[in-house]
Design a protein around this motif. Structure first.
Motif, short mmCIF file in Angstrom:
data_model
loop_
_atom_site.label_atom_id
_atom_site.label_comp_id
_atom_site.label_asym_id
_atom_site.label_seq_id
_atom_site.Cartn_x
_atom_site.Cartn_y
_atom_site.Cartn_z
N SER A 176 17.77 -8.34 12.82
CA SER A 176 17.25 -7.10 12.24
C SER A 176 18.32 -6.05 12.00
CB SER A 176 16.16 -6.52 13.15
OG SER A 176 16.67 -6.22 14.43
N VAL A 177 19.27 -5.91 12.94
CA VAL A 177 20.25 -4.82 12.83
C VAL A 177 21.10 -4.89 11.57
CG1 VAL A 177 22.34 -3.85 13.88
CG2 VAL A 177 20.29 -4.18 15.25
N PRO A 178 21.62 -6.06 11.16
CA PRO A 178 22.42 -6.08 9.93
C PRO A 178 21.65 -5.61 8.71
CG PRO A 178 22.75 -8.10 11.17
CD PRO A 178 21.61 -7.39 11.82
N VAL A 179 20.36 -5.95 8.66
CA VAL A 179 19.53 -5.53 7.52
C VAL A 179 19.30 -4.02 7.56
CG1 VAL A 179 17.33 -5.84 6.35
CG2 VAL A 179 18.42 -7.79 7.46
N ILE A 180 19.00 -3.50 8.76
CA ILE A 180 18.80 -2.05 8.89
C ILE A 180 20.08 -1.30 8.55
CG2 ILE A 180 18.32 -0.19 10.54
CD1 ILE A 180 16.50 -2.14 12.04
N ARG A 181 21.20 -1.80 9.04
CA ARG A 181 22.48 -1.14 8.78
C ARG A 181 22.78 -1.09 7.28
NH1 ARG A 181 27.29 -3.59 12.13
NH2 ARG A 181 26.64 -5.41 10.93
N GLN A 182 22.53 -2.20 6.59
CA GLN A 182 22.76 -2.22 5.14
C GLN A 182 21.82 -1.27 4.42
OE1 GLN A 182 25.20 -3.59 3.72
NE2 GLN A 182 24.68 -3.48 1.53
N PHE A 183 20.57 -1.22 4.88
CA PHE A 183 19.58 -0.32 4.31
C PHE A 183 20.02 1.13 4.45
CE2 PHE A 183 15.64 2.22 4.98
CZ PHE A 183 15.02 2.01 3.75
N LEU A 184 20.52 1.50 5.63
CA LEU A 184 20.97 2.87 5.86
C LEU A 184 22.20 3.19 5.01
CD1 LEU A 184 20.56 3.21 9.75
CD2 LEU A 184 19.00 3.93 7.95
N ARG A 185 23.08 2.22 4.85
CA ARG A 185 24.27 2.45 4.02
C ARG A 185 23.89 2.72 2.57
NH1 ARG A 185 27.95 -2.73 6.03
NH2 ARG A 185 28.80 -1.81 7.95
N GLU A 186 22.85 2.06 2.12
CA GLU A 186 22.47 2.16 0.72
C GLU A 186 21.61 3.38 0.40
OE1 GLU A 186 20.68 -1.51 -0.36
OE2 GLU A 186 22.52 -2.65 -0.17
N LEU A 187 21.09 4.03 1.43
CA LEU A 187 20.22 5.17 1.19
C LEU A 187 20.87 6.25 0.34
CD1 LEU A 187 18.31 5.78 4.53
CD2 LEU A 187 17.36 5.10 2.34
N SER A 188 22.15 6.51 0.59
CA SER A 188 22.85 7.58 -0.13
C SER A 188 22.94 7.31 -1.62
CB SER A 188 24.24 7.79 0.44
OG SER A 188 25.00 6.59 0.34
N SER A 189 22.94 6.03 -2.00
CA SER A 189 23.07 5.69 -3.42
C SER A 189 21.73 5.35 -4.06
CB SER A 189 24.04 4.52 -3.61
OG SER A 189 23.55 3.38 -2.91
N ASN A 230 0.80 -1.23 0.00
CA ASN A 230 0.00 0.00 0.00
C ASN A 230 0.83 1.27 0.00
OD1 ASN A 230 -2.33 -1.59 0.12
ND2 ASN A 230 -3.33 -0.18 1.52
N ALA A 231 2.12 1.19 0.29
CA ALA A 231 2.96 2.39 0.29
C ALA A 231 3.15 2.89 -1.14
CB ALA A 231 4.32 2.08 0.91
N ARG A 232 3.24 4.20 -1.30
CA ARG A 232 3.48 4.79 -2.62
C ARG A 232 4.97 4.96 -2.92
NH1 ARG A 232 0.56 10.14 -3.70
NH2 ARG A 232 1.66 9.83 -5.67
N THR A 233 5.80 4.42 -2.05
CA THR A 233 7.23 4.40 -2.32
C THR A 233 7.48 3.72 -3.66
OG1 THR A 233 7.68 4.21 0.05
CG2 THR A 233 9.46 3.58 -1.46
N PRO A 234 8.35 4.27 -4.51
CA PRO A 234 8.66 3.58 -5.77
C PRO A 234 9.07 2.14 -5.52
CG PRO A 234 9.62 5.77 -5.76
CD PRO A 234 9.07 5.56 -4.39
N ASN A 235 8.67 1.24 -6.40
CA ASN A 235 8.89 -0.19 -6.18
C ASN A 235 10.35 -0.54 -5.95
OD1 ASN A 235 6.21 -1.33 -6.37
ND2 ASN A 235 6.23 -0.67 -8.49
N HIS A 236 11.26 0.19 -6.59
CA HIS A 236 12.67 -0.14 -6.44
C HIS A 236 13.26 0.38 -5.13
CE1 HIS A 236 12.53 3.80 -8.46
NE2 HIS A 236 13.65 4.07 -7.80
N GLN A 237 12.44 1.08 -4.33
CA GLN A 237 12.93 1.63 -3.07
C GLN A 237 12.24 1.05 -1.84
OE1 GLN A 237 12.49 5.95 -3.95
NE2 GLN A 237 14.66 6.05 -3.45
#
Length: 358
Positions: free
Chosen positions: A339-352, A314-321
């Protein structure tokens, strides 16, 4: 989710790898953003849906509907104050737990192994937007090198010490702030759905106005009850820099229905029809456009993984994000070793990652 994870290493055993799921897309993969396509961390993606429970039909449905009407009428005879008290004790359990009143000094005594992290914590007082005479308490750790700050909304039986579970994020330089709800810990007042939402808005504005951290550099993160609070906050402004939801409900009536069905058919005891708090997270997801990470345990008996799938859809976030990660071995309280390793990787990838649509 009170206890600090006993894991000191955050690698995952091969037998407990989570299921990752790419958001369903009708437009196909986005070649310009490979980091958010397919797999988040290279784990195989294969989410199996549970078969739907048998639903009565024909005369069976007619009889069930009549019984449900009678039971709803009988429940209506119970004093509303009694029902509200029972609901509050379940939904806002932390309000009734005096041992959640924790200061940094007390936390250092209880968790000497977290001394280094606790030395960086600033105890803050957050003004209440609706009542200038009231305020809530929070713990704040500043970010390093202009990295984003995670605004953490805790679960219903949690305290500010829940932020200790996320030490790997602060060690990496991400900022972090946890805040109390009215009636929790040292914060005065009585919790309600709207008051929890007000606390979240006040905490976000505190970061913007007092700490100079704009919305576009705030990561909204919520766990369980806090996931519903975070969804409301994110729906008001599109989601800040990103949104992370762990073990989050689609709505409180949906949770009540699941609880009832664990011991009786929902049509026989339709408690979900008389809940006073709604917390309709699913209805608010279309207002979220920022990058989205949804984490859930496959063995969550309180909030089935289908809740997470619906929230993502239901989120309107683009599918690739947007990304869903289901941990096969985890229940409602997801171990931070997962959970933490996944969150950490997610935060690292936000900039790109590509920016959300305007």
């Amino acid at each position: 989710m009170l206890a600090v994870s006993s894991r000191t290493q955050f690698g995952l055993p091969p037998s407990a790898l989570p299921i990752t799921k790419q958001s369903r897309s009708t437009t196909g993969p986005c070649a310009s953003s490979p980091r958010f396509q397919g797999r988040l961390l290279g784990w195989e993606a294969e989410a199996a849906n549970n078969p739907q429970k048998h639903q009565p039909s024909g005369w069976g449905a007619f009889i069930c509907n009549r019984i449900q009407g009678v039971m709803t009428g009988l429940l209506g005879l119970v004093p509303q104050q009694t029902l509200q008290t029972l609901e509050s004790r379940n939904l806002f359990a932390g309000h009734y737990m005096p041992d959640l009143k924790t200061s940094v000094a007390e936390a250092k005594k209880a968790h000497p192994e977290m001394q280094a992290m606790l030395d960086t914590v600033e105890e803050v007082q957050i003004p209440n937007l609706e009542n200038p005479l009231a305020q809530s308490y929070g713990w704040y750790i500043p970010a390093k090198d202009h990295k984003p700050t995670v605004l953490h909304a805790m679960g219903n039986k949690s305290s500010l010490t829940s932020m200790l579970r996320y030490q790997p994020l602060t060690d990496e330089g991400f900022g972090f702030m946890a805040y109390e709800y009215p009636g929790y810990g040292r914060t005065l007042g009585k919790p309600s759905e709207e008051r929890l939402y007000q606390s979240a808005v006040a905490a976000s504005q505190f970061l913007s106005q007092q700490k100079g951290i704009p919305l576009e550099n705030q990561i909204f993160h919520g766990v369980s009850l806090g996931g519903a609070v975070t969804t409301e906050l994110a729906s008001r402004n599109g989601g800040g820099k990103a949104v992370i939801l762990e073990s989050t409900m689609t709505s409180f009536p949906d949770v009540a229905k699941v609880k009832v069905e664990s011991y009786a058919p929902a049509w026989l005891m339709p408690l979900h029809k008389i809940t006073f708090s709604q917390m309709t997270s699913l209805d608010k997801m279309p207002a979220i456009k920022a990058p989205l990470l949804v984490l859930h345990g496959a063995k969550d008996s309180m909030m089935p993984k289908q809740f997470a799938e619906k929230l993502l859809e239901n989120a309107r976030t683009p599918n690739h994000q947007k990304k869903l990660v289901i941990f096969k071995s985890q229940g409602h309280n997801i171990d931070t070793g997962y959970s933490v390793p996944v969150i950490r990787q997610f935060l690292r990838e936000l900039s790109s990652a590509p920016k959300a649509e305007p």
